[in-house]
Design an enzyme around this catalytic site. Structure first.
Site, PDB file in Angstrom:
ATOM      1  N   LYS A 163      48.823   0.119  23.728  1.00  0.00           N
ATOM      2  CA  LYS A 163      49.476  -1.054  23.140  1.00  0.00           C
ATOM      3  C   LYS A 163      48.513  -1.859  22.245  1.00  0.00           C
ATOM      4  O   LYS A 163      48.927  -2.511  21.300  1.00  0.00           O
ATOM      5  CB  LYS A 163      50.048  -1.942  24.252  1.00  0.00           C
ATOM      6  CG  LYS A 163      50.982  -1.157  25.211  1.00  0.00           C
ATOM      7  CD  LYS A 163      52.382  -1.565  25.085  1.00  0.00           C
ATOM      8  CE  LYS A 163      53.455  -0.813  25.822  1.00  0.00           C
ATOM      9  NZ  LYS A 163      53.268   0.388  26.548  1.00  0.00           N
ATOM     10  N   LYS A 172      51.876  -7.829  27.475  1.00  0.00           N
ATOM     11  CA  LYS A 172      51.834  -6.407  27.854  1.00  0.00           C
ATOM     12  C   LYS A 172      50.421  -5.929  28.181  1.00  0.00           C
ATOM     13  O   LYS A 172      49.508  -6.123  27.375  1.00  0.00           O
ATOM     14  CB  LYS A 172      52.354  -5.534  26.705  1.00  0.00           C
ATOM     15  CG  LYS A 172      53.784  -5.783  26.313  1.00  0.00           C
ATOM     16  CD  LYS A 172      54.265  -4.707  25.340  1.00  0.00           C
ATOM     17  CE  LYS A 172      55.662  -5.018  24.847  1.00  0.00           C
ATOM     18  NZ  LYS A 172      56.185  -3.959  23.968  1.00  0.00           N
ATOM     19  N   ARG A 175      57.937   9.148  20.482  1.00  0.00           N
ATOM     20  CA  ARG A 175      59.212   8.418  20.463  1.00  0.00           C
ATOM     21  C   ARG A 175      58.922   6.977  20.075  1.00  0.00           C
ATOM     22  O   ARG A 175      58.221   6.266  20.779  1.00  0.00           O
ATOM     23  CB  ARG A 175      59.921   8.483  21.811  1.00  0.00           C
ATOM     24  CG  ARG A 175      61.437   8.184  21.655  1.00  0.00           C
ATOM     25  CD  ARG A 175      62.153   8.044  22.982  1.00  0.00           C
ATOM     26  NE  ARG A 175      61.661   6.879  23.677  1.00  0.00           N
ATOM     27  CZ  ARG A 175      61.460   6.815  24.990  1.00  0.00           C
ATOM     28  NH1 ARG A 175      61.719   7.827  25.767  1.00  0.00           N
ATOM     29  NH2 ARG A 175      60.988   5.699  25.538  1.00  0.00           N
ATOM     30  N   GLU A 233      51.978   2.454  30.551  1.00  0.00           N
ATOM     31  CA  GLU A 233      53.184   3.157  30.122  1.00  0.00           C
ATOM     32  C   GLU A 233      54.113   3.350  31.316  1.00  0.00           C
ATOM     33  O   GLU A 233      53.684   3.288  32.463  1.00  0.00           O
ATOM     34  CB  GLU A 233      52.808   4.547  29.591  1.00  0.00           C
ATOM     35  CG  GLU A 233      52.061   4.532  28.287  1.00  0.00           C
ATOM     36  CD  GLU A 233      52.841   3.873  27.179  1.00  0.00           C
ATOM     37  OE1 GLU A 233      54.074   3.962  27.150  1.00  0.00           O
ATOM     38  OE2 GLU A 233      52.202   3.217  26.332  1.00  0.00           O
ATOM     39  N   GLY A 234      55.357   3.637  31.011  1.00  0.00           N
ATOM     40  CA  GLY A 234      56.267   4.074  32.067  1.00  0.00           C
ATOM     41  C   GLY A 234      57.195   2.991  32.579  1.00  0.00           C
ATOM     42  O   GLY A 234      58.012   3.227  33.467  1.00  0.00           O
ATOM     43  N   GLU A 275      57.769  -0.274  20.728  1.00  0.00           N
ATOM     44  CA  GLU A 275      56.504   0.426  20.970  1.00  0.00           C
ATOM     45  C   GLU A 275      56.592   1.835  20.420  1.00  0.00           C
ATOM     46  O   GLU A 275      57.680   2.327  20.081  1.00  0.00           O
ATOM     47  CB  GLU A 275      56.188   0.485  22.470  1.00  0.00           C
ATOM     48  CG  GLU A 275      57.213   1.291  23.244  1.00  0.00           C
ATOM     49  CD  GLU A 275      56.669   1.910  24.531  1.00  0.00           C
ATOM     50  OE1 GLU A 275      55.459   1.955  24.735  1.00  0.00           O
ATOM     51  OE2 GLU A 275      57.508   2.380  25.323  1.00  0.00           O
ATOM     52  N   ARG A 307      69.186   3.887  24.764  1.00  0.00           N
ATOM     53  CA  ARG A 307      69.216   3.396  26.146  1.00  0.00           C
ATOM     54  C   ARG A 307      69.817   2.002  26.133  1.00  0.00           C
ATOM     55  O   ARG A 307      69.433   1.172  25.306  1.00  0.00           O
ATOM     56  CB  ARG A 307      67.802   3.325  26.728  1.00  0.00           C
ATOM     57  CG  ARG A 307      67.251   4.666  27.145  1.00  0.00           C
ATOM     58  CD  ARG A 307      65.809   4.549  27.545  1.00  0.00           C
ATOM     59  NE  ARG A 307      65.003   4.020  26.462  1.00  0.00           N
ATOM     60  CZ  ARG A 307      63.736   3.662  26.570  1.00  0.00           C
ATOM     61  NH1 ARG A 307      63.116   3.754  27.731  1.00  0.00           N
ATOM     62  NH2 ARG A 307      63.066   3.191  25.533  1.00  0.00           N
ATOM     63  N   SER A 317      60.252  10.693  27.245  1.00  0.00           N
ATOM     64  CA  SER A 317      61.255  11.423  28.029  1.00  0.00           C
ATOM     65  C   SER A 317      62.681  11.183  27.542  1.00  0.00           C
ATOM     66  O   SER A 317      62.917  10.436  26.599  1.00  0.00           O
ATOM     67  CB  SER A 317      61.118  11.048  29.494  1.00  0.00           C
ATOM     68  OG  SER A 317      61.196   9.664  29.625  1.00  0.00           O
ATOM     69  N   ASN A 368      55.489   5.657  21.543  1.00  0.00           N
ATOM     70  CA  ASN A 368      54.996   6.460  22.673  1.00  0.00           C
ATOM     71  C   ASN A 368      54.379   7.759  22.190  1.00  0.00           C
ATOM     72  O   ASN A 368      54.988   8.481  21.398  1.00  0.00           O
ATOM     73  CB  ASN A 368      56.152   6.792  23.618  1.00  0.00           C
ATOM     74  CG  ASN A 368      56.708   5.559  24.289  1.00  0.00           C
ATOM     75  OD1 ASN A 368      56.048   4.945  25.112  1.00  0.00           O
ATOM     76  ND2 ASN A 368      57.917   5.158  23.908  1.00  0.00           N
TER      77      ASN A 368
HETATM   78  P1  ADP Z   1      56.616   0.824  28.354  1.00  0.00           P
HETATM   79  O1  ADP Z   1      55.557   1.584  27.643  1.00  0.00           O
HETATM   80  O2  ADP Z   1      56.271   0.529  29.767  1.00  0.00           O
HETATM   81  O3  ADP Z   1      57.982   1.436  28.176  1.00  0.00           O
HETATM   82  P2  ADP Z   1      57.546  -1.244  26.490  1.00  0.00           P
HETATM   83  O4  ADP Z   1      56.650  -1.865  25.488  1.00  0.00           O
HETATM   84  O5  ADP Z   1      58.519  -0.248  25.968  1.00  0.00           O
HETATM   85  O6  ADP Z   1      56.636  -0.620  27.652  1.00  0.00           O
HETATM   86  O7  ADP Z   1      58.345  -2.378  27.250  1.00  0.00           O
HETATM   87  C1  ADP Z   1      59.301  -2.081  28.239  1.00  0.00           C
HETATM   88  C2  ADP Z   1      60.634  -2.730  27.912  1.00  0.00           C
HETATM   89  O8  ADP Z   1      60.475  -4.138  27.753  1.00  0.00           O
HETATM   90  C3  ADP Z   1      61.298  -2.262  26.630  1.00  0.00           C
HETATM   91  O9  ADP Z   1      62.047  -1.090  26.841  1.00  0.00           O
HETATM   92  C4  ADP Z   1      62.163  -3.457  26.250  1.00  0.00           C
HETATM   93  O10 ADP Z   1      63.382  -3.450  26.968  1.00  0.00           O
HETATM   94  C5  ADP Z   1      61.325  -4.634  26.746  1.00  0.00           C
HETATM   95  N1  ADP Z   1      60.502  -5.156  25.637  1.00  0.00           N
HETATM   96  C6  ADP Z   1      59.240  -4.783  25.324  1.00  0.00           C
HETATM   97  N2  ADP Z   1      58.781  -5.433  24.236  1.00  0.00           N
HETATM   98  C7  ADP Z   1      59.774  -6.249  23.838  1.00  0.00           C
HETATM   99  C8  ADP Z   1      59.920  -7.207  22.771  1.00  0.00           C
HETATM  100  N3  ADP Z   1      58.940  -7.444  21.919  1.00  0.00           N
HETATM  101  N4  ADP Z   1      61.094  -7.854  22.672  1.00  0.00           N
HETATM  102  C9  ADP Z   1      62.113  -7.634  23.541  1.00  0.00           C
HETATM  103  N5  ADP Z   1      62.040  -6.765  24.577  1.00  0.00           N
HETATM  104  C10 ADP Z   1      60.883  -6.073  24.729  1.00  0.00           C
HETATM  105 MG    MG Z   2      55.816   3.379  26.482  1.00  0.00          MG
HETATM  106 MG    MG Z   3      59.030   1.689  26.434  1.00  0.00          MG
END
Ligand code: ADP
Ligand code: MG
Ligand code: MG
Length: 489
Positions: free
Chosen positions: A319, A378, A125, A382-383, A147, A465, A154, A149
Site C-alpha cells: 500500500k 491502512k 486485480r 492484504e486479504g 487498491e 463485489r 482471487s 493487487n
Molecule cells: P485489502 O488489500 O485488504 O483488500 P483494501 O485496500 O482493498 O485492502 O481495503 C479493503 C476494503 O475497504 C475495500 O474492498 C473497500 O471496501 C474498503 N476501502 C478501502 N479503501 C477505501 C477508500 N479509499 N474508500 C472507500 N472504501 C475503501
Molecule cells: Mg489487496
Molecule cells: Mg482489496
C-alpha cells in the site's frame, strides 16, 4: 423503473431455490465455515457462494474507463517490480515498523543476485469504486482506485459463474419480466479463460526455454491451510487441465517435505518439474508458521520456475507504493504523459506519515475526530479486515507505539453513489432481503515480463463485489460482500 423490482412472496422462495441450485450444481461454491467444536475446514461438503440476485447497475462509461487503464497499470507495476532502487527506498521507510514487510524485503535482498528465472508473471486485480465526490476543478471523479493487487488476486473463477447464473435466471420469463433491462446489458465475462490464457502462455514460455525433464511440467498452486475459497482455484485448475496442463496444490508445510531444488535450480515437487508457482498463500504473516515456511519461499524464489508473483512484485503491490504513486514525478519515471493523465484520474489523495508537508497534514488529520470521518487508515496488509475507518482512527492511532504510524497510509474515502439496492443471497438466507449496496469493480490483468521487455500484457476480465453500505470494509472471503455482475447502464 424501480430497481430491484418487488418480488411476490411465493416466487421469492422459488428464486432462492433456483439461485442455490445453480450455485451448487455449477461449482459456484465455498467450503463451509468452521463451526464450534470443529478445528478445521471440512472438505467433504460445500455451500453456495454469496451472490447477488440481480446484476447491479454500473455506469458503462465508468466500466469502460476502468478497463481502459488496465494495461497501463500493469505496465506501471511491471516497471516498479524491475526498479530495485525504488523498492529498496520504499521498503526502507516501512520495514523498521512492519516486521512482515521487513521479512519479505530481507529475503528478497538476500536472494536477488541468485535469481535465475528472468521472467516474472503478474496476475493483477485493480479495484475501483464509483466516486461521486468532486476534484479540485469541480468535476465528478468517476472511478477511483481502491487498491492494486499483485498477489493472490482471487474470485476470477467464481466471477465467471455469477455471470452465467444471471443469464440462467434470465431464461425464466418471470425473472426476465421483473428485470427487462438485463437483456443485452449484462457485462460480458470471460475472466476464467483469460486468466488461464496468461498461465498457458507462461507455461509454454517455460517449456520452450527452460524445461529440463522429459515430461511435461506442472503448475504449482501454493495454497493456505483451511482455505474455504478452494473452488475458485479449482475452476482454474479444471480449465488448465482441459488444456492439458496439470497442476498440484500444496501448502508451505507440504512443500517443506516434498519440494526440492535440483543442482540446476529446477523446482521439483515429488519429482515433478514445476513450470509456474502460483501463490494463493504467502501474502499474510500467518501464512508463514515458522522459519521452515520462509525456507520454502526462498527455495521457490531462487528456482527456475516462473513465479506469480515474484517477491519483487509482491513488494511492489504494498500500500505504501500506492501512496507514493499519487505523486506525479514518480509516475513520470515509469509512464508517458498520456498514460499519466489517464491513470491520474483514478487516484484519490493518499497521505504518508513522514516529515514531509503531506506527512504533517496526515498527522494533524488523525488527531481530529471530525476530519478523520473522510479517511481510511491502512497498514501494509492484504486479504481484507485490516483497515481502520473514520472516527475509529483517532483511538487506534493513540494506542500505537512511537513511529509505528510510519508504516501506515491515510487514504481519502471514496464516496460511492447512494440509493442503490439489490437482493443479496447467502447460504443461510431463506427469504430475500433488500440491501442498500455499494459495488467494487476489479479489473484483472495478466502480464509476463523480464528486465528488458514486457512479453505479454493482456486484460483478464473483471469481478464485481457488492456489499451492504453499512459495512466500511468489503470482502467476499470475510462474508461481507457477495459476488455480482455489472448491469451496464
Ligand atoms: P485489502 O488489500 O485488504 O483488500 P483494501 O485496500 O482493498 O485492502 O481495503 C479493503 C476494503 O475497504 C475495500 O474492498 C473497500 O471496501 C474498503 N476501502 C478501502 N479503501 C477505501 C477508500 N479509499 N474508500 C472507500 N472504501 C475503501
Ligand atoms: Mg489487496
Ligand atoms: Mg482489496
Amino acid at each position: 423503473m424501480e430497481f430491484p423490482p418487488k418480488i411476490e412472496q411465493e416466487y421469492q422462495k422459488e428464486l432462492i431455490d433456483n439461485v442455490r441450485g445453480f450455485c451448487l450444481g455449477n461449482g459456484l461454491v465455498l467450503l463451509p465455515p468452521v463451526m464450534e467444536g470443529e478445528d478445521k475446514v471440512r472438505s467433504n461438503t460445500c455451500i453456495q457462494a454469496p451472490v447477488s440476485l440481480f446484476p447491479t447497475p454500473f455506469p458503462k462509461k465508468l466500466f469502460n474507463q476502468a478497463n481502459s487503464v488496465g494495461l497501463t497499470f500493469n505496465e506501471l507495476y511491471a516497471n516498479i517490480a524491475r526498479d530495485v532502487e525504488f523498492i529498496d527506498e520504499i521498503l526502507s521507510e516501512i520495514s523498521p515498523f512492519d516486521k512482515f514487510q521487513a521479512s519479505l524485503w530481507n529475503l528478497w535482498k538476500e536472494i536477488r543476485s541468485e535469481i535465475c528465472q528472468p521472467n516474472q508473471l503478474l496476475l493483477s486485480r485493480s479495484d475501483y469504486l464509483c466516486n461521486t465526490s468532486t476534484d479540485i476543478q469541480g468535476n465528478i471523479r468517476g472511478i477511483s482506485q481502491v487498491e492494486f493487487n499483485t498477489i493472490a488476486s482471487s474470485f476470477g473463477g467464481l466471477s465467471n459463474k455469477v455471470n452465467q447464473l444471471h443469464q440462467f435466471l434470465y431464461n425464466d420469463i418471470r425473472y426476465a419480466n421483473l428485470h427487462p433491462l438485463l437483456n443485452n446489458q449484462l457485462a460480458e465475462n470471460n475472466t476464467l479463460n483469460e486468466i488461464v490464457d496468461g498461465f498457458e502462455h507462461a507455461h509454454q514460455v517455460y517449456k520452450s526455454g527452460y524445461l529440463r525433464s522429459k515430461h511435461s511440467p506442472y503448475i504449482l498452486f501454493v495454497v493456505q491451510e483451511n482455505e474455504r475459497n478452494v473452488f475458485d482455484q479449482r475452476l482454474l485448475e479444471f480449465e488448465l487441465s482441459r488444456r492439458n496442463i496439470r497442476i498440484i496444490r500444496r501448502t508451505f508445510a507440504q512443500l517443506s517435505q516434498q519440494a526440492k531444488l535440483s543442482e540446476d535450480n529446477v523446482l521439483k515437487v515429488k519429482g515433478i518439474e514445476v513450470s509456474i508457482v502460483y501463490y494463493r498463500a504467502g501474502y499474510a504473516p500467518e501464512d508463514y508458521k515458522s522459519e521452515r515456511d520462509w525456507r520454502v519461499r526462498r527455495m521457490i524464489e531462487v528456482s527456475l520456475a516462473i513465479k506469480c508473483p515474484t517477491l519483487a512484485l509482491q513488494l511492489a503491490g504494498c500500500k505504501k507504493v500506492q501512496q507514493v504513486l499519487v505523486d506525479e514525478h514518480v509516475l513520470r519515471k515509469n509512464l508517458n504523459p498520456a498514460q499519466i493523465r489517464k491513470i491520474n484520474k483514478c487516484f484519490v489523495d493518499i497521505l504518508p506519515f513522514d516529515q514531509s508537508e503531506k506527512g504533517k497534514i496526515a498527522h494533524s488529520i488523525v488527531a481530529d475526530r471530525e476530519r478523520c470521518k473522510k479517511y481510511v487508515l491502512k497498514p501494509q496488509r492484504e486479504g481484507g479486515g485490516n483497515n481502520i475507518y473514520k472516527e475509529d482512527i483517532v483511538d487506534f492511532v493513540n494506542n500505537l507505539k512511537d513511529n509505528e504510524l510510519s508504516s501506515y497510509i491515510l487514504m481519502e474515502l471514496i464516496e460511492p453513489p447512494g440509493n442503490l439496492h439489490n437482493y443479496l443471497v447467502r447460504y443461510t438466507d431463506d427469504k430475500l432481503v433488500k440491501a442498500d449496496v455499494v459495488s467494487e469493480l476489479g479489473i484483472y490483468g495478466s502480464v509476463l515480463f523480464n528486465n528488458h521487455t514486457i512479453i505479454r500484457n493482456e486484460h483478464a476480465g473483471h469481478l464485481l463485489r457488492t456489499k451492504s453500505r453499512q459495512s466500511d470494509e468489503g470482502g467476499v472471503a470475510l462474508g461481507i460482500s457477495v459476488i455480482d455482475e455489472c448491469l451496464l447502464i
